[in-house]
Each structure stands twice: as structure tokens, then as C-alpha cells.
Design a protein around this motif. Structure first.
Motif, PDB file in Angstrom:
ATOM      1  N   VAL A   1       7.643  10.864  -4.729  1.00  7.75           N
ATOM      2  CA  VAL A   1       7.740   9.461  -5.145  1.00  7.75           C
ATOM      3  C   VAL A   1       9.092   9.224  -5.814  1.00  7.75           C
ATOM      4  O   VAL A   1       9.374   9.812  -6.863  1.00  7.75           O
ATOM      5  CB  VAL A   1       6.609   9.088  -6.121  1.00  7.75           C
ATOM      6  CG1 VAL A   1       6.723   7.618  -6.532  1.00  7.75           C
ATOM      7  CG2 VAL A   1       5.248   9.359  -5.492  1.00  7.75           C
ATOM      8  N   PRO A   2       9.941   8.393  -5.236  1.00  8.03           N
ATOM      9  CA  PRO A   2      11.243   8.113  -5.865  1.00  8.03           C
ATOM     10  C   PRO A   2      11.061   7.536  -7.268  1.00  8.03           C
ATOM     11  O   PRO A   2      10.113   6.796  -7.533  1.00  8.03           O
ATOM     12  CB  PRO A   2      11.871   7.083  -4.913  1.00  8.03           C
ATOM     13  CG  PRO A   2      11.175   7.288  -3.602  1.00  8.03           C
ATOM     14  CD  PRO A   2       9.777   7.692  -3.946  1.00  8.03           C
ATOM     15  N   LYS A   3      11.979   7.869  -8.144  1.00  2.74           N
ATOM     16  CA  LYS A   3      11.891   7.385  -9.520  1.00  2.74           C
ATOM     17  C   LYS A   3      11.904   5.864  -9.583  1.00  2.74           C
ATOM     18  O   LYS A   3      11.241   5.263 -10.432  1.00  2.74           O
ATOM     19  CB  LYS A   3      13.049   7.957 -10.345  1.00  2.74           C
ATOM     20  CG  LYS A   3      12.959   9.464 -10.575  1.00  2.74           C
ATOM     21  CD  LYS A   3      14.109   9.945 -11.448  1.00  2.74           C
ATOM     22  CE  LYS A   3      14.007  11.442 -11.701  1.00  2.74           C
ATOM     23  NZ  LYS A   3      15.128  11.949 -12.551  1.00  2.74           N
ATOM     24  N   SER A   4      12.644   5.236  -8.677  1.00  4.02           N
ATOM     25  CA  SER A   4      12.728   3.777  -8.692  1.00  4.02           C
ATOM     26  C   SER A   4      11.373   3.144  -8.376  1.00  4.02           C
ATOM     27  O   SER A   4      10.989   2.145  -8.993  1.00  4.02           O
ATOM     28  CB  SER A   4      13.774   3.297  -7.685  1.00  4.02           C
ATOM     29  OG  SER A   4      13.470   3.773  -6.378  1.00  4.02           O
ATOM     30  N   LEU A   5      10.635   3.728  -7.429  1.00  5.66           N
ATOM     31  CA  LEU A   5       9.316   3.195  -7.092  1.00  5.66           C
ATOM     32  C   LEU A   5       8.322   3.447  -8.214  1.00  5.66           C
ATOM     33  O   LEU A   5       7.486   2.590  -8.520  1.00  5.66           O
ATOM     34  CB  LEU A   5       8.803   3.828  -5.792  1.00  5.66           C
ATOM     35  CG  LEU A   5       9.425   3.330  -4.494  1.00  5.66           C
ATOM     36  CD1 LEU A   5       8.782   4.013  -3.300  1.00  5.66           C
ATOM     37  CD2 LEU A   5       9.276   1.812  -4.372  1.00  5.66           C
TER      38      LEU A   5
ATOM     39  N   SER B   1       0.826  -1.209   0.000  1.00  8.83           N
ATOM     40  CA  SER B   1       0.000   0.000   0.000  1.00  8.83           C
ATOM     41  C   SER B   1       0.860   1.258   0.000  1.00  8.83           C
ATOM     42  O   SER B   1       0.668   2.162  -0.817  1.00  8.83           O
ATOM     43  CB  SER B   1      -0.932   0.014   1.219  1.00  8.83           C
ATOM     44  OG  SER B   1      -1.883  -1.025   1.144  1.00  8.83           O
ATOM     45  N   LEU B   2       1.807   1.319   0.918  1.00  6.51           N
ATOM     46  CA  LEU B   2       2.608   2.529   1.070  1.00  6.51           C
ATOM     47  C   LEU B   2       3.545   2.765  -0.112  1.00  6.51           C
ATOM     48  O   LEU B   2       3.769   3.912  -0.514  1.00  6.51           O
ATOM     49  CB  LEU B   2       3.420   2.451   2.367  1.00  6.51           C
ATOM     50  CG  LEU B   2       2.603   2.463   3.666  1.00  6.51           C
ATOM     51  CD1 LEU B   2       3.523   2.315   4.873  1.00  6.51           C
ATOM     52  CD2 LEU B   2       1.771   3.733   3.783  1.00  6.51           C
ATOM     53  N   LEU B   3       4.076   1.689  -0.683  1.00  8.94           N
ATOM     54  CA  LEU B   3       5.075   1.851  -1.737  1.00  8.94           C
ATOM     55  C   LEU B   3       4.489   1.870  -3.144  1.00  8.94           C
ATOM     56  O   LEU B   3       5.069   2.505  -4.039  1.00  8.94           O
ATOM     57  CB  LEU B   3       6.121   0.740  -1.641  1.00  8.94           C
ATOM     58  CG  LEU B   3       6.955   0.710  -0.358  1.00  8.94           C
ATOM     59  CD1 LEU B   3       8.024  -0.363  -0.454  1.00  8.94           C
ATOM     60  CD2 LEU B   3       7.579   2.068  -0.077  1.00  8.94           C
ATOM     61  N   LEU B   4       3.345   1.208  -3.358  1.00 10.57           N
ATOM     62  CA  LEU B   4       2.816   1.093  -4.714  1.00 10.57           C
ATOM     63  C   LEU B   4       1.395   1.643  -4.850  1.00 10.57           C
ATOM     64  O   LEU B   4       1.154   2.576  -5.611  1.00 10.57           O
ATOM     65  CB  LEU B   4       2.855  -0.371  -5.165  1.00 10.57           C
ATOM     66  CG  LEU B   4       4.248  -1.003  -5.266  1.00 10.57           C
ATOM     67  CD1 LEU B   4       4.135  -2.479  -5.623  1.00 10.57           C
ATOM     68  CD2 LEU B   4       5.099  -0.273  -6.294  1.00 10.57           C
ATOM     69  N   ASP B   5       0.467   1.069  -4.108  1.00 15.32           N
ATOM     70  CA  ASP B   5      -0.944   1.400  -4.314  1.00 15.32           C
ATOM     71  C   ASP B   5      -1.239   2.887  -4.147  1.00 15.32           C
ATOM     72  O   ASP B   5      -2.054   3.455  -4.886  1.00 15.32           O
ATOM     73  CB  ASP B   5      -1.830   0.613  -3.339  1.00 15.32           C
ATOM     74  CG  ASP B   5      -1.758  -0.884  -3.573  1.00 15.32           C
ATOM     75  OD1 ASP B   5      -1.079  -1.299  -4.532  1.00 15.32           O
ATOM     76  OD2 ASP B   5      -2.373  -1.636  -2.800  1.00 15.32           O
ATOM     77  N   LEU B   6      -0.616   3.508  -3.161  1.00 14.20           N
ATOM     78  CA  LEU B   6      -0.974   4.884  -2.810  1.00 14.20           C
ATOM     79  C   LEU B   6      -0.127   5.937  -3.507  1.00 14.20           C
ATOM     80  O   LEU B   6      -0.231   7.125  -3.178  1.00 14.20           O
ATOM     81  CB  LEU B   6      -0.883   5.069  -1.286  1.00 14.20           C
ATOM     82  CG  LEU B   6      -1.745   4.110  -0.458  1.00 14.20           C
ATOM     83  CD1 LEU B   6      -1.635   4.435   1.021  1.00 14.20           C
ATOM     84  CD2 LEU B   6      -3.203   4.160  -0.906  1.00 14.20           C
TER      85      LEU B   6
ATOM     86  N   TRP C   1      -0.598   7.184  -6.226  1.00 14.59           N
ATOM     87  CA  TRP C   1      -1.545   8.100  -6.872  1.00 14.59           C
ATOM     88  C   TRP C   1      -1.885   9.288  -5.971  1.00 14.59           C
ATOM     89  O   TRP C   1      -2.155  10.391  -6.450  1.00 14.59           O
ATOM     90  CB  TRP C   1      -2.819   7.319  -7.222  1.00 14.59           C
ATOM     91  CG  TRP C   1      -3.970   8.166  -7.641  1.00 14.59           C
ATOM     92  CD1 TRP C   1      -4.068   8.927  -8.769  1.00 14.59           C
ATOM     93  CD2 TRP C   1      -5.203   8.341  -6.933  1.00 14.59           C
ATOM     94  NE1 TRP C   1      -5.285   9.559  -8.817  1.00 14.59           N
ATOM     95  CE2 TRP C   1      -5.999   9.213  -7.699  1.00 14.59           C
ATOM     96  CE3 TRP C   1      -5.715   7.839  -5.736  1.00 14.59           C
ATOM     97  CZ2 TRP C   1      -7.281   9.600  -7.299  1.00 14.59           C
ATOM     98  CZ3 TRP C   1      -6.977   8.216  -5.337  1.00 14.59           C
ATOM     99  CH2 TRP C   1      -7.748   9.084  -6.111  1.00 14.59           C
ATOM    100  N   LEU C   2      -1.844   9.081  -4.649  1.00 12.31           N
ATOM    101  CA  LEU C   2      -2.214  10.135  -3.709  1.00 12.31           C
ATOM    102  C   LEU C   2      -1.033  11.018  -3.308  1.00 12.31           C
ATOM    103  O   LEU C   2      -1.231  12.099  -2.767  1.00 12.31           O
ATOM    104  CB  LEU C   2      -2.825   9.520  -2.441  1.00 12.31           C
ATOM    105  CG  LEU C   2      -4.175   8.818  -2.606  1.00 12.31           C
ATOM    106  CD1 LEU C   2      -4.577   8.149  -1.295  1.00 12.31           C
ATOM    107  CD2 LEU C   2      -5.250   9.813  -3.030  1.00 12.31           C
TER     108      LEU C   2
END
Length: 204
Positions: free
Chosen positions: A58-62, A44-49, A51-52
Motif C-alpha cells: 500500500v503506497p504511503k500516499s494512499l 474499492s481497489l484504492l481505499l476500501d480494500l 485492509w486486505l
């Protein structure tokens, strides 16, 4: 496994045996939920969210990892949030993701702590979470199943899925429906037992 504690007279401390925490490893269902919450919180913290979050945070790698997943799986839901798929009619999914941020993530944190300690006071909240999560994940599964396959005129922005992509998405979204569904029946059963207990017995 549930251990009940009885009320003690004022000033009387519980014995070590009475207050001892039951190890998580001896509670297989709680161990399953603990692992589920830990992995879900991470995702949730690294991918799903993403958008918010403000784009600058948001790091470029993520961002690249999220885009790689979307291109590989063809995920139309996450793709719409990332701007890699058409965004039409996706307000319902954006609402679910917002609920994930402001309701589910706090529940994950509280649930991890309570499950580790073996506290039963968290059961009502986990039942509410499980009911909500299973209910909101089911439309995602139905949407994935309902999408057509690609055609010669399909563009990368279209919501279409190959057979292989559909299997990948079902294997990914499926556990996020099945585990909460199991939790609904499990915690519903646990709470039902508490309702029928004697007044002097309580949740720890």
C-alpha cells in the motif's frame, strides 16, 4: 433500452442493423450503472480494500489519504479496519469487505464490459449483485445512524459521530445503498419481461 435479437437459420449472419450496439449514452439507466461501477471499482481497489492488502504493497500516499478521510469523517467502519477506531464486534463489516473484494469487484469489471457492449446476458448477475449490495449496505447505514454523539470523555478510538460527520457518512454511504436498490427493481423488471417473451427471442 433493450433490443431483442431473433434466432437466425444456421449459416445466416445477422445484418449490421440487427447486431449494432446501442450507444451507452442512449441508455440513461445503464449509463448511471456504468458510472457507479467505475467509481465504486476505483474506491474499492484504492481505499476500501487496503485492509486486505499486505502493508508493504500500500503506497504511503494512499494510506495517508485513507487516514485523512477517516479522521475527517469519523467513519467508525473504515476506521476499525485501519486500526484508527476500536475493532470490537466488527467481524460483520470485515465479512462485507471480504465479499466486496471477491464478489463485487469482479462484478464491477464484468458489468462495465457488458453495459458498454449493451449485453443483456449480464442482467441476472447484476440483479444478484444489487440485492446483495443493498442488503449489506443497509446495516452500515443503520450502524451510522445508531451511534451516539461525542462526550467530554470520548477518545479518538471511540465509535461516536458529530452531527456533521453523520451527514458526511450518510451522503457517502447512501448512494451505495440507493443505486443498488434501484438496480434491484430495474433488472428485476427487465428479467420479468424476458420471462414473458416468446421462445424465439433471447438475451444478447
Amino acid at each position: 433500452m433493450v433490443i431483442l435479437s431473433e434466432k437466425l437459420p444456421n449459416g445466416v449472419k445477422p445484418s449490421p442493423a440487427r447486431s449494432r450496439r446501442v450507444p451507452l449514452s442512449t441508455r440513461p439507466m445503464d449509463l448511471l450503472y456504468f458510472g457507479f461501477f467505475a467509481s465504486h471499482l476505483f474506491a474499492s481497489l484504492l481505499l476500501d480494500l487496503q485492509w486486505l492488502y499486505p502493508a508493504s504493497l500500500v503506497p504511503k500516499s494512499l494510506r495517508a489519504l485513507n487516514e485523512y478521510y477517516i479522521v475527517l469523517s469519523g467513519d467508525p467502519l473504515m476506521g476499525a479496519l485501519a486500526g484508527l477506531k476500536h475493532d470490537f464486534g466488527m467481524t460483520w463489516f470485515k465479512t462485507f469487505v471480504t465479499m466486496e473484494a471477491f464478489f463485487q469487484v469482479p462484478v464491477f469489471i464484468l458489468g462495465l464490459s457488458a453495459l458498454w457492449k449493451g449485453s443483456k446476458k449480464i442482467y441476472p448477475l447484476l440483479l444478484i449483485y444489487a440485492t446483495s449490495s443493498a442488503t449489506t449496505t443497509l446495516p452500515c447505514l443503520i450502524y451510522i445512524l445508531s451511534l451516539p454523539g461525542p462526550t467530554p470523555t470520548t477518545t479518538p478510538l471511540d465509535h461516536t459521530l458529530t452531527f456533521e460527520q453523520r451527514l458526511v457518512l450518510l451522503s457517502g454511504y447512501g448512494p451505495f445503498f440507493l443505486v443498488p436498490l434501484i438496480m434491484v427493481f430495474d433488472f428485476g423488471s427487465r428479467l420479468q419481461k424476458f420471462v414473458s417473451q416468446k421462445p424465439e427471442q433471447k438475451l444478447d
